[in-house]
Design a protein around this motif. Structure first.
Motif, short mmCIF file in Angstrom:
data_model
loop_
_atom_site.label_atom_id
_atom_site.label_comp_id
_atom_site.label_asym_id
_atom_site.label_seq_id
_atom_site.Cartn_x
_atom_site.Cartn_y
_atom_site.Cartn_z
N GLN A 59 0.85 -1.19 0.00
CA GLN A 59 0.00 0.00 0.00
C GLN A 59 0.89 1.24 0.00
O GLN A 59 1.80 1.37 0.83
CB GLN A 59 -0.90 -0.02 1.24
N GLY A 60 0.67 2.12 -0.96
CA GLY A 60 1.49 3.32 -1.02
C GLY A 60 1.10 4.18 -2.20
O GLY A 60 0.15 3.87 -2.93
N ASP A 61 1.85 5.26 -2.37
CA ASP A 61 1.52 6.26 -3.38
C ASP A 61 2.66 6.35 -4.39
O ASP A 61 3.83 6.51 -3.99
CB ASP A 61 1.32 7.62 -2.67
N VAL A 62 2.34 6.28 -5.67
CA VAL A 62 3.39 6.31 -6.69
C VAL A 62 4.14 7.63 -6.72
O VAL A 62 5.24 7.70 -7.27
CB VAL A 62 2.86 5.99 -8.11
N THR A 63 3.58 8.66 -6.13
CA THR A 63 4.27 9.96 -6.13
C THR A 63 5.34 10.03 -5.04
O THR A 63 6.04 11.04 -4.94
CB THR A 63 3.29 11.14 -5.96
N LYS A 119 5.61 11.90 -12.85
CA LYS A 119 6.62 11.68 -11.80
C LYS A 119 6.53 10.27 -11.25
O LYS A 119 7.55 9.64 -10.96
CB LYS A 119 6.45 12.71 -10.68
N GLY A 120 5.31 9.75 -11.10
CA GLY A 120 5.14 8.38 -10.59
C GLY A 120 5.92 7.37 -11.42
O GLY A 120 6.57 6.47 -10.87
N TYR A 121 5.87 7.49 -12.74
CA TYR A 121 6.58 6.55 -13.63
C TYR A 121 8.11 6.74 -13.48
O TYR A 121 8.86 5.77 -13.46
CB TYR A 121 6.19 6.78 -15.09
N LEU A 122 8.51 8.02 -13.42
CA LEU A 122 9.94 8.32 -13.32
C LEU A 122 10.53 7.75 -12.03
O LEU A 122 11.59 7.11 -12.03
CB LEU A 122 10.10 9.85 -13.34
N GLY A 137 16.23 -7.02 -17.46
CA GLY A 137 14.77 -6.89 -17.51
C GLY A 137 14.29 -5.70 -18.32
O GLY A 137 15.03 -5.14 -19.14
N SER A 138 13.04 -5.30 -18.08
CA SER A 138 12.50 -4.19 -18.85
C SER A 138 11.47 -3.38 -18.08
O SER A 138 10.90 -3.84 -17.08
CB SER A 138 11.89 -4.67 -20.17
N VAL A 139 11.26 -2.17 -18.57
CA VAL A 139 10.24 -1.26 -18.04
C VAL A 139 9.15 -1.17 -19.10
O VAL A 139 9.43 -1.12 -20.30
CB VAL A 139 10.84 0.15 -17.81
N ILE A 140 7.88 -1.16 -18.65
CA ILE A 140 6.76 -0.92 -19.58
C ILE A 140 5.86 0.15 -18.94
O ILE A 140 5.45 0.01 -17.79
CB ILE A 140 5.92 -2.19 -19.82
N PHE A 141 5.58 1.20 -19.68
CA PHE A 141 4.68 2.24 -19.18
C PHE A 141 3.34 2.17 -19.91
O PHE A 141 3.30 1.93 -21.12
CB PHE A 141 5.27 3.64 -19.42
N GLU A 170 13.58 8.47 -23.88
CA GLU A 170 14.79 8.87 -23.17
C GLU A 170 15.35 7.74 -22.30
O GLU A 170 16.54 7.48 -22.28
CB GLU A 170 14.51 10.11 -22.31
N LEU A 171 14.45 7.06 -21.58
CA LEU A 171 14.93 6.00 -20.69
C LEU A 171 15.40 4.78 -21.49
O LEU A 171 16.33 4.08 -21.08
CB LEU A 171 13.86 5.60 -19.67
N ALA A 172 14.78 4.52 -22.64
CA ALA A 172 15.27 3.43 -23.50
C ALA A 172 16.71 3.70 -23.92
O ALA A 172 17.55 2.80 -23.95
CB ALA A 172 14.39 3.28 -24.73
N PHE A 173 16.99 4.96 -24.20
CA PHE A 173 18.35 5.37 -24.58
C PHE A 173 19.30 5.25 -23.38
O PHE A 173 20.38 4.67 -23.47
CB PHE A 173 18.27 6.81 -25.10
N GLU A 174 18.84 5.76 -22.23
CA GLU A 174 19.72 5.80 -21.05
C GLU A 174 19.95 4.41 -20.44
O GLU A 174 21.02 4.14 -19.91
CB GLU A 174 19.11 6.71 -19.97
N PHE A 175 18.94 3.54 -20.47
CA PHE A 175 19.06 2.24 -19.80
C PHE A 175 19.66 1.16 -20.70
O PHE A 175 19.94 0.06 -20.25
CB PHE A 175 17.69 1.75 -19.31
N ALA A 176 19.81 1.45 -22.01
CA ALA A 176 20.41 0.46 -22.90
C ALA A 176 21.89 0.30 -22.52
O ALA A 176 22.50 1.24 -22.00
CB ALA A 176 20.30 0.95 -24.35
N PRO A 177 22.49 -0.86 -22.74
CA PRO A 177 21.92 -2.02 -23.42
C PRO A 177 21.28 -3.03 -22.47
O PRO A 177 20.80 -4.06 -22.93
CB PRO A 177 23.15 -2.65 -24.09
N LYS A 178 21.29 -2.74 -21.17
CA LYS A 178 20.90 -3.82 -20.24
C LYS A 178 19.41 -3.91 -19.99
O LYS A 178 18.89 -4.97 -19.69
CB LYS A 178 21.65 -3.62 -18.92
N VAL A 179 18.71 -2.76 -20.07
CA VAL A 179 17.29 -2.75 -19.71
C VAL A 179 16.50 -2.14 -20.87
O VAL A 179 16.80 -1.02 -21.30
CB VAL A 179 17.07 -1.93 -18.42
N ARG A 180 15.49 -2.85 -21.36
CA ARG A 180 14.62 -2.31 -22.40
C ARG A 180 13.52 -1.46 -21.78
O ARG A 180 13.07 -1.72 -20.67
CB ARG A 180 13.98 -3.45 -23.21
#
Ligand SMILES: NC(=O)c1ccc[n+]([C@@H]2O[C@H](COP(=O)([O-])OP(=O)(O)OC[C@H]3O[C@@H](n4cnc5c(N)ncnc54)[C@H](O)[C@@H]3O)[C@@H](O)[C@H]2O)c1
Length: 271
Positions: A59-63, A119-122, A137-141, A170-180
């Motif tokens: 239980q919590g807040d994404v912000t 901000k919650g996603y970031l 692994g990977s991130v999906i928004f 931006e995050l696809a660029f920054e997290f490559a090559p390890k995280v999609r």
């Protein structure tokens, strides 16, 4: 049969209802364990009752960055790893036009919409990335038709979903090559999606809007999907075996709003 996400671990924010709940169920059905960050204790209690040991409910807040860290820590403690982080919790502005936003609420309203939706996603991606690096692994928004076109919300919702498009790239660029890093852009569905408290809409849900009629009018496919209808796109992106080359991309699965052009939907293919 072995699921596409067998022995993997995911986190879904806003997993208590609507699309997030459908995603949690689908990921479990595909063989995954799931940590859920959700603000509603009632929804979490139901989720735990229904899915048992397959989920860890936080239980919590994404912000809150601390709450995002907590869901990562508790998920990894319980299930040993993290393969997928799904940023999904959001609020809608009920298509409130700029001129209809009371001047006295503008600051508060902007902050509330962008804090939850962007901000919650970031914060979630920041909290999860070190564990995702360990598993490749990977991130999906979750985005929306509003990440592409006007009219699916007011300027705040539309801008917040366009901002998420920027985060994916931006995050696809920054997290490559390890995280999609990818996204899914669904269209309308009846869920518990609420509005901002700054407009007094935090107890109103999108279920009060005649989405079925709208879908018939605007969507080439002419149907209003259920949340579960969108979950396959996330499974595909979460599956390393089936999506290893996909990063920085968004699956637009809103029923074809973008190919409608100038034609009337009623004048479509008649075989
Ligand atoms: N419903 C639609 O028509 C529609 C269309 C396109 C995109 N989307 C997107 O789908 C995603 C899921 O929305 P939904 O329609 O399933 O709505 P929903 O309200 O049923 O699900 C969102 C969940 O997030 C939780 N939540 C909200 N704010 C939170 C916060 N600050 N911290 C933690 N949890 C929070 C809610 O309690 C809820 O359980 C959102 O990103 C939304 O923008 C929805």
């Amino acid at each position: 049969m072995v699921g596409w996400l067998q022995d993997t671990v995911a986190i879904v924010t806003g997993g208590g209802s609507g699309l997030g709940r459908a995603l949690t169920e689908r990921f479990v059905a595909e063989g995954a364990k799931v940590g859920v960050l959700e603000k509603s204790p009632e929804k979490l209690a139901k989720l735990e009752a229904d899915l048992g040991d397959a989920v860890v409910a936080v239980q919590g807040d994404v912000t809150s960055y601390a709450d995002n860290v907590r869901v990562v820590t508790e998920t990894v403690e319980r299930f040993g790893r993290l393969d997928t982080f799904v940023g999904n919790a959001a609020i809608w502005d009920f298509s409130t036009k700029l001129v209809d936003m009371p001047e006295s609420t503008l600051d508060k309203l902007f902050d509330e919409m962008f804090h939850v939706n962007v901000k919650g996603y970031l914060l979630g991606a920041r909290a999860a990335v070190h564990e995702l690096v360990k598993t490749g692994g990977s991130v999906i928004f979750t985005l929306s038709n509003a990440a592409y076109y006007p009219g699916g919300g007011g300027p705040l919702y539309t801008a917040s979903k366009h901002a998420v498009m920027g985060l994916v790239k931006e995050l696809a660029f920054e997290f490559a090559p390890k995280v999609r890093v990818n996204g899914v852009a669904p269209g309308g569905m009846i869920t518990d999606l609420r509005g901002p408290g700054a407009l007094g809409l935090d107890e109103v849900t999108i279920a009060s809007v005649p989405l079925g009629d709208l879908a018939k009018l605007c969507s080439p496919l002419g149907v209003l999907p259920e949340p579960a209808d969108y979950t396959g796109h996330y499974v595909l992106l979460a599956s390393k075996k089936n999506s290893s080359t996909a990063t920085g991309t968004v699956i637009n699965c809103d029923g074809g709003l973008g190919v409608r052009g100038l034609a009337e939907v009623a004048g479509g293919l008649d075989l």
